[in-house]
Design an enzyme around this catalytic site. Structure first.
Site, PDB file in Angstrom:
ATOM      1  N   GLU A 186     -16.419 -51.155 -42.399  1.00 49.07           N
ATOM      2  CA  GLU A 186     -15.949 -52.493 -42.786  1.00 49.07           C
ATOM      3  C   GLU A 186     -16.725 -53.023 -43.989  1.00 49.07           C
ATOM      4  O   GLU A 186     -17.185 -54.165 -44.011  1.00 49.07           O
ATOM      5  CB  GLU A 186     -16.056 -53.449 -41.594  1.00 49.07           C
ATOM      6  CG  GLU A 186     -15.074 -53.104 -40.484  1.00 49.07           C
ATOM      7  CD  GLU A 186     -15.107 -54.099 -39.332  1.00 49.07           C
ATOM      8  OE1 GLU A 186     -16.207 -54.596 -39.004  1.00 49.07           O
ATOM      9  OE2 GLU A 186     -14.036 -54.377 -38.777  1.00 49.07           O
ATOM     10  N   GLU A 264      -9.563 -50.169 -34.948  1.00 48.48           N
ATOM     11  CA  GLU A 264     -10.212 -51.017 -33.948  1.00 48.48           C
ATOM     12  C   GLU A 264      -9.183 -51.998 -33.412  1.00 48.48           C
ATOM     13  O   GLU A 264      -9.004 -53.083 -33.966  1.00 48.48           O
ATOM     14  CB  GLU A 264     -11.401 -51.785 -34.543  1.00 48.48           C
ATOM     15  CG  GLU A 264     -12.609 -50.948 -34.851  1.00 48.48           C
ATOM     16  CD  GLU A 264     -13.794 -51.790 -35.294  1.00 48.48           C
ATOM     17  OE1 GLU A 264     -13.701 -53.038 -35.245  1.00 48.48           O
ATOM     18  OE2 GLU A 264     -14.811 -51.210 -35.688  1.00 48.48           O
TER      19      GLU A 264
END
Length: 654
Positions: A186, A264
């Site tokens: 991320e 995710e």
């Protein structure tokens, strides 16, 4: 360390597990088919339905149990991080033993017939201490983490030259079970947007792992711009409350062709101390999964089994203020913290079965549970009484206070000591400027507890004292930031404290080795130390107790206690913070307990106030909500069609 017999068995199973996934290595492949928006596994169309499990949050003896339950649920892959700080505790010192045996975990996954999506970082977030980065990096205070800073890159290169060759034989095309590897984590949420850094990592991975392995990135929708990189496959993450169509449409701007991937998909959420326990409804999670699978997307569910932040390993977020994460990482996941299947697991299995075969046969049963107590603890002594044992090398002297990092104290606690330079008759403000307490400070004058200073929360006490009075400040590191800040999270007293108008100087720093004291010294018959009749402040309590019946998993309940750390038979279970909540119990795996006939020992370091009856209990069910939230959560759990009343899901980092 595992017994030698078990180690030998694993070494025999290792080559076997590498051959379980046929065909043979020279014909094996996992690639992106951009022409048909799909993956190909050995040339055949393939979609993974995966779940996250962190080996570092689950004791090694329980890995196999958790993985078998995940496979039974219908998953064909698992996804997990590799925390750098868990394996390189000091520069150039590596640990891949016991619960840190990464290769043993890969082998367990292969035995469970699960493919692997690996996320080696170097940054992982994961709500883990400093996002997996080792705190010794901060011994160079000017270092710029997660950038092309030469000091950072040198440490990263050194680490990956140890780690990546270990996993190379486990790549799918080499006969192993690793089908893809994530680069960084991320990165678009970090705001550094240093493409030179990302290109360096991609080049390093290719140099050490070759051209065949699929490398990818993962970002929330807002992070795709800076987190994606040409040559790395772009994936996204989001939860059931988010707009799937909108997010996948945005993903297509960065990855026009190939399979849609949600790396995710949030089955629950993390907990912060002082906030409500997070839950996500079964119906919302299953509906979102089914919608993605109908699109042909590959999905990883984060988390499928959360586990526990044992010891000092929890991380923290910065969302307006410092938010440390609880010891429990239950996450409201399909498999509970204690490894038990939940209604969410069965509902997800039903959804998965509509799209691919799921294993037949019975699910491994829940573990046996145990109740015990109440157990009355005995006072061992005030923390200050054990200072010589807690810091056998003696203090470090400095005019101004030094940080944890400056004295090479990675976790836990450090005591700061100085002496008052004049008598103070009237209560006088005592404070640390610039929010300089990281993270909680327990203040004592001549051994008497005065109160707490806390980062972002409580910034001032009022003290009195005589000339020469001893001022002790025990500072607790509550976990370094794992998400939400670009700045390095130094611990300790970052600025010199001020008493009235006087800047306090001439400090002694005692880096405390509390775990060593509990494990090695407390089993001995130490002499009794004098203590006040009503002790308060940092104090040790302990008790030995037998288990007369059969041993089972259990949950340590500490009613009336305030905040501290707890050990069972020398094993650091983690932090409790009963007064703050939401977590009220600590998970105690049964293998930590000695069976009937042997004495078990519990040790507490209570940092503030002790209940009138210093008792604890062992329950057969967890309490993850403080009293004020129990009723609401129970009502929510009765309705599968209602989202939790806890805070809306935010796209945080993992």
């Amino acid at each position: 360390m595992a017994p030698k017999k078990l180690s030998c068995l694993r070494s025999l199973l290792l080559p076997l597990s590498l051959t379980l996934l046929l065909p043979q290595a020279d014909t094996r492949s996992f690639v992106v088919d951009r022409g048909h928006d799909r993956f190909l596994l050995d040339g055949a169309p393939f979609r993974y339905v995966s779940g996250s499990l962190h080996y570092f949050r689950v004791p090694r003896v329980l890995w196999g149990d958790r993985l078998l339950k995940m496979r039974w649920s219908g998953l064909n892959a698992i996804q997990f991080y590799v925390p750098w700080n868990y394996h390189e505790p000091q520069p150039g010192v590596y640990n891949f033993n016991g619960s840190r045996d990464l290769i043993a975990f890969l082998n367990e996954a292969a035995l469970a017939n699960l493919l692997v999506i690996l996320r080696p970082g170097p940054y992982i977030c994961a709500e883990w201490e400093m996002g997996g980065l080792p705190s010794w990096l901060l011994r160079k205070p000017e270092i710029h983490l997660r950038t092309s800073d030469p000091d950072f890159l040198a440490a990263v290169d050194s680490w990956f030259k140890v780690l990546l060759p270990k996993i190379y034989p486990w790549l799918y095309h080499n006969g192993g079970n690793i089908i893809s590897i994530q680069v960084e984590n991320e990165y678009g949420s970090y705001r550094a947007c240093d493409f030179s850094y990302m290109r360096h990592l991609a080049g390093l991975f290719r140099a050490l792992l070759g051209e065949k392995i699929l490398l990818f990135t993962t970002d929330g929708p807002e992070g795709l711009k800076c987190g994606s990189l040409q040559g790395l496959y772009t994936t996204v993450d989001f939860g059931p409350a988010d707009n799937m169509t909108k997010i996948f449409t945005l993903l297509r701007k960065y990855e026009p062709h190939g399979p849609l991937v949600n790396s995710e998909y949030y089955t629950g959420w993390l907990d912060y101390w002082g906030q409500n326990h997070s839950t996500r409804s079964v119906s919302a999670v299953t509906k979102g999964l089914e919608n993605m699978l109908k699109l042909g997307a590959s999905v990883n569910m984060y988390m499928f089994h959360g586990g526990t932040n044992f010891g000092y390993w929890n991380g923290a977020d910065k969302k307006g203020r410092f938010l440390p994460i609880t010891t429990s990482y239950d996450y409201d996941a399909p498999i509970s913290e204690a490894g038990d299947p939940t209604p969410k697991l069965f509902a997800l299995r039903d959804v998965i079965s509509k799209f691919q075969e799921v294993p037949l046969g019975p699910l491994p049963p829940p573990s046996p549970k145990m109740m015990l107590g109440p157990v009355t603890l005995h006072l061992v002594g005030h923390l200050l009484a054990f200072l010589d044992l807690l810091c056998p090398r003696g203090p470090i002297h400095s005019i101004l206070p030094m940080t944890f990092e400056a004295v090479k104290q990675d976790h836990g606690f450090m005591l700061y000591r100085t002496y008052m330079t004049h008598t103070i008759f009237e209560p006088t403000p005592f404070w640390v400027p610039n929010n300089g307490v990281h993270d909680r400070a327990y203040v004592m004058v001549d051994g008497v507890f005065q109160g707490v200073l806390e980062r972002n929360m409580r910034d001032k006490l009022f003290l009195t004292g005589k000339l020469g009075s001893k001022l002790d400040i025990l500072v607790e590191n509550m976990g370094r930031l794992s998400f939400g800040s670009n700045s390095s999270d130094f611990k300790g007293l970052l600025k010199p404290p001020i008493l009235g108008q006087t800047i306090l100087t001439q400090w002694m720093m005692f880096p405390l080795k509390i775990d060593n004291l509990v494990k090695w010294w407390f089993p001995l018959q130490l002499p009794k130390w004098p203590y006040p009749q009503a002790p308060s402040g940092p104090t040790f309590y302990s008790k030995t107790f037998p288990i007369l019946g059969s041993v089972g998993d259990t949950f340590l309940y500490l009613p009336g206690w305030t905040k501290g750390q707890v050990w069972i038979n020398g094993f650091n279970l983690g932090r409790y913070w009963t007064k703050q909540g939401p977590q009220q119990t600590l998970y105690v795996p049964r293998f930590l307990l000695f069976p009937r006939g042997a004495l078990n020992k519990i040790t507490l370091l209570e940092l503030e106030d002790v209940p009138l009856q210093p008792q604890v209990q062992f329950l057969d069910k967890p309490i993850l909500n403080s009293t004020s939230t129990l009723h609401r959560t129970h009502i929510n759990s009765l309705s599968a069609d209602t989202l939790s009343a806890s805070e809306p899901m935010e796209l945080s980092g993992h």
